[in-house]
Write a protein that holds these residues in place. Structure first.
Motif, short mmCIF file in Angstrom:
data_model
loop_
_atom_site.label_atom_id
_atom_site.label_comp_id
_atom_site.label_asym_id
_atom_site.label_seq_id
_atom_site.Cartn_x
_atom_site.Cartn_y
_atom_site.Cartn_z
N UNK A 182 0.82 -1.21 0.00
CA UNK A 182 0.00 0.00 0.00
C UNK A 182 0.85 1.25 0.00
N UNK A 183 2.05 1.18 0.60
CA UNK A 183 2.92 2.35 0.62
C UNK A 183 4.02 2.24 -0.45
N UNK A 184 3.70 1.55 -1.54
CA UNK A 184 4.67 1.36 -2.62
C UNK A 184 5.21 2.72 -3.10
N UNK A 185 6.52 2.80 -3.23
CA UNK A 185 7.13 4.04 -3.73
C UNK A 185 7.31 3.96 -5.25
N UNK A 186 6.83 2.89 -5.86
CA UNK A 186 6.91 2.69 -7.31
C UNK A 186 8.35 2.84 -7.79
N UNK A 187 9.25 2.23 -7.03
CA UNK A 187 10.66 2.33 -7.36
C UNK A 187 11.18 0.93 -7.70
N UNK A 188 11.61 0.17 -6.68
CA UNK A 188 12.14 -1.18 -6.95
C UNK A 188 11.32 -2.25 -6.25
N UNK A 189 10.15 -1.87 -5.70
CA UNK A 189 9.32 -2.83 -4.98
C UNK A 189 8.83 -3.93 -5.94
N UNK A 190 8.68 -5.16 -5.41
CA UNK A 190 8.10 -6.21 -6.24
C UNK A 190 6.62 -5.95 -6.49
N UNK A 191 6.14 -6.44 -7.62
CA UNK A 191 4.73 -6.32 -8.00
C UNK A 191 4.21 -4.88 -7.94
N UNK A 192 4.99 -3.99 -8.49
CA UNK A 192 4.53 -2.60 -8.58
C UNK A 192 3.73 -2.44 -9.87
N UNK A 193 2.47 -2.03 -9.73
CA UNK A 193 1.59 -1.94 -10.91
C UNK A 193 2.03 -0.82 -11.85
N UNK A 194 2.64 0.22 -11.32
CA UNK A 194 3.06 1.34 -12.18
C UNK A 194 4.29 0.95 -13.00
#
Ligand SMILES: Nc1nc2c(ncn2[C@@H]2O[C@H](COP(=O)(O)OP(=O)(O)OP(=O)(O)O)[C@@H](O)[C@H]2O)c(=O)[nH]1
Ligand SMILES: [Mg+2]
Ligand SMILES: [Zn+2]
Length: 332
Positions: free
Chosen positions: A280-292
Motif C-alpha cells: 500500500x505504501x509502494x514508492x513505485x521504485x524497486x518494490x516487487x509487483x509494482x503496478x506502475x
C-alpha cells in the motif's frame, strides 16, 4: 445593492464582517501599500501588518476591513478569511507559503501556443489551480500562432494531461475564444490568470475590457520568452458588470505548497493503477509487483510521467518532514 456588488461583495458571508466594519476589496498590492475599493471608491491604504502579523498580509483579491489610524490615515485593520486562495511555495524562502491571489472563482492556467510546453510545468500549474479551491481552466492563448514553429506540440501536451479540466483556445489577434472566456467569468465572479511571462495574460485582460488598461510587453524572438512586464497582481473589473479578472506577473517557478489532494487529482490515472501495487505504501521504485512499473514495462505508462509524479510526492514529503522537525524543536 452597493458599488461593492460589482466587486463580488455578494459572495462574502454577511456574518464574516464585524459590526460597524468598513468593507473593502484589495485590487492591487505594491510594496506594502494596497489599493482597495470601498463604497467611497478607490483608495490607497497602508496595511497594519504589525498588528495583523505577516501571515495575514493582504493579497490582491482579499476582502478587508478598514479603519482610521491617528496620524497615518486609512489602514487595513483586518483581512477576512479567504474563500479560495492560489498559493505556492515562496521562491525566495524555502518553507513559506506565498499567496498569489485570493477569493477567486476560476483559476485560468495560461499557456501561449507560440512556445513549447514542458509537461512537468503544466502539471505543477494544474496542481496549483486545483489546490486553490476554485474552478480550474486551461487557456491556450495565441491560437492564431497555432502550429507555428516551436509551439507545435503544446496543444497535444494539454489534451493529454487536462483530464476533466476544460480547455479554451483564445486569440486577442482574431478575437476567437474571447466570448467563451467572458462567459466563464460572470457578474461578481473573479477569474485569475496565471502562467509564464509573455503568454498573453495582460493582453487577455485588455481584450476583455476593450481598452489598454494594463501594460503589455513583447517576447524574445528566439524562444518566445516574456520580459516580465507585469509587476503587481491586479484586479480589473469588466464593463457591463461582466465580472472581474485578476492579472498576475509571469511566474518562473511553481513550488508546491501542501497540495497533496490536488496532486492526487492531477495524477488520478496513476493513483488508480497504484491501487494494484502489492504494497500500500509502494514508492513505485524497486518494490516487487509494482503496478506502475509493470505498466511502464508494458508501454502503457510514460516513464517520465511516473518520475515527475514521484518527484512531486517527494517534494511535498520533504516539506512535511521539515515542518515536523520544526514543530518538534519548538515543543522541546
Ligand atoms: N499573436 C498573438 N500575440 C499575442 C496574443 N496575446 C498576446 N500576444 C503578444 O504576446 C506578448 C506578451 O503579451 P503580454 O500580455 O504582455 O503577456 P503577459 O503574460 O502579461 O506577460 P507578463 O506580464 O510578463 O507575465 C505581446 O507582444 C502581445 O502582443 C495573441 O492572442 N496572439
Ligand atoms: Mg502581464
Ligand atoms: Zn507501485
Amino acid at each position: 445593492m452597493t458599488v461593492l456588488d460589482d466587486w463580488g461583495f455578494g459572495l462574502v458571508p454577511a456574518a464574516s464582517w464585524q459590526p460597524e466594519a468598513v468593507p473593502a476589496r484589495v485590487v492591487r498590492v505594491d510594496r506594502g501599500e494596497c489599493d482597495v475599493i470601498s463604497v467611497s471608491g478607490r483608495l490607497r491604504v497602508l496595511s497594519d501588518s504589525q498588528r495583523s502579523q505577516d501571515e495575514w498580509a493582504p493579497v490582491t483579491g482579499d476582502w478587508v476591513e478598514l479603519s482610521e489610524a491617528d496620524g497615518i490615515g486609512t489602514i487595513i485593520s483586518r483581512v477576512l478569511p479567504r474563500r479560495t486562495s492560489v498559493s505556492r511555495r515562496d521562491p525566495a524562502e524555502r518553507d513559506t507559503e506565498q499567496v498569489l491571489a485570493s477569493n477567486v472563482d476560476v483559476v485560468a492556467v495560461v499557456h501561449g501556443l507560440d512556445r513549447p510546453l514542458p509537461p512537468g510545468r503544466l502539471e505543477r500549474l494544474l496542481v496549483l489551480a486545483l489546490d486553490s479551491g476554485a474552478e480550474p481552466l486551461i487557456l491556450l492563448s495565441k491560437s492564431d500562432q497555432r502550429g507555428s514553429g516551436s509551439g507545435g506540440d503544446a496543444e497535444a501536451v494539454v489534451r493529454a494531461l487536462a483530464g476533466t479540466i476544460p480547455v479554451l483556445l483564445t486569440s486577442v489577434e482574431d478575437g476567437s475564444g474571447l466570448d467563451a472566456l467572458r462567459a466563464r467569468v460572470g457578474s461578481g465572479r473573479t477569474l485569475a490568470l496565471v502562467g509564464a511571462s509573455g503568454v498573453g495574460k495582460s493582453s487577455l485582460v485588455n481584450a476583455l475590457v476593450g481598452d489598454e488598461v494594463l501594460a503589455v510587453g513583447d517576447v524574445r524572438g528566439g524562444d518566445a520568452k516574456g520580459r516580465h512586464t507585469t509587476t503587481a497582481r491586479e484586479l480589473v473589473r469588466l464593463p457591463e458588470n461582466a465580472g472581474l479578472l485578476l492579472d498576475t506577473p509571469g511566474i518562473r517557478s511553481v513550488g508546491l505548497w501542501e497540495a497533496e489532494h490536488a496532486l492526487d487529482v492531477v495524477f488520478a490515472d496513476l493513483l488508480e493503477r497504484a491501487s494494484q501495487c502489492r504494497f500500500r505504501d509502494c514508492a513505485h521504485d524497486t518494490e516487487p509487483d509494482c503496478a506502475l512499473r509493470a505498466a511502464v514495462d508494458r508501454g502503457d505508462l510514460d516513464v517520465l510521467r511516473l518520475e515527475r509524479f514521484r518527484s512531486l510526492v517527494a517534494e511535498l514529503d520533504a516539506q512535511h518532514q521539515r515542518e515536523e522537525e520544526r514543530r518538534r524543536r519548538g515543543e522541546r
